[in-house]
Design an enzyme around this catalytic site. Structure first.
Site, PDB file in Angstrom:
ATOM      1  N   SER A 246       0.858  -1.186   0.000  1.00 19.87           N
ATOM      2  CA  SER A 246       0.000   0.000   0.000  1.00 19.87           C
ATOM      3  C   SER A 246       0.888   1.227   0.000  1.00 19.87           C
ATOM      4  CB  SER A 246      -0.872   0.012   1.257  1.00 19.87           C
ATOM      5  OG  SER A 246      -1.535   1.251   1.415  1.00 19.87           O
TER       6      SER A 246
ATOM      7  N   TYR B 238      -1.603  -0.205  10.421  1.00 23.87           N
ATOM      8  CA  TYR B 238      -1.852  -0.632   9.038  1.00 23.87           C
ATOM      9  C   TYR B 238      -0.624  -0.343   8.179  1.00 23.87           C
ATOM     10  CZ  TYR B 238      -3.489  -0.482   4.233  1.00 23.87           C
ATOM     11  OH  TYR B 238      -3.611  -0.667   2.874  1.00 23.87           O
TER      12      TYR B 238
END
Length: 167
Positions: free
Chosen positions: A92, A105
């Site tokens: 990501s 995250y």
């Protein structure tokens, strides 16, 4: 083509024993496995680390890190037997740049980034190719699927670029 071209295997990727049974199930159906794409991922609740409980931290790392690790490590011996094969891991942009309220995250996706880059180097003299993908903002159901709600920023919250929201 047709129904014999696809098989579906529902597996909890956080369960290493279940993941370790998956390659044989795929090989039993197709005769071989030539590639995997690790794209499962969840986000954390949008809170700062000091407010995040360990259960949420463990859950994010179980899916994003350990799920990717288990799938990659488990399928690797099978892929190394093929004339050519490929591993694609989805990281990501959050693994590159910090997003306030998504620290865990981002850390989990940074771990996926480094795993994939290291594996790319380790496998450079084999027939297994390795790719890491860094999506930016993509319209998916990750928030709902992660069991997370998003609230509008309030005064004092930090925006993505680090500027505070002011009233």
């Amino acid at each position: 083509g047709g129904a014999e071209s696809i098989s579906t295997h529902v597996v909890n990727i956080t369960d290493r024993v279940a993941v370790e049974a998956l390659p044989q199930a795929v090989v039993d159906h197709f005769g071989a496995v030539d590639g995997i794409v690790n794209c499962a991922g969840i986000i954390q609740p949008f809170v700062r680390l000091s407010e995040l409980d360990y259960a949420a931290i463990d859950r994010v790392f179980a899916v994003n890190w350990y799920g990717t690790l288990y799938m990659t490590k488990t399928f690797l011996p099978w892929l190394l037997k093929r004339p050519e094969a490929h591993i694609v891991n989805i990281s990501s942009m959050g693994g590159f740049l910090p997003v306030p309220g998504q620290t865990i995250y981002g850390a989990s996706k940074a771990a996926v980034k480094l795993l994939t880059e290291g594996l790319h180097s380790e496998l450079r003299h084999t027939r297994v190719r390795v790719t890491v993908v860094f999506p930016g903002a993509v319209a998916t159901n990750i928030t709902v699927n992660s069991g997370v709600s998003i609230e509008a920023p309030t005064e004092g919250d930090l925006l993505f670029d680090g500027r505070p929201v002011t009233g």
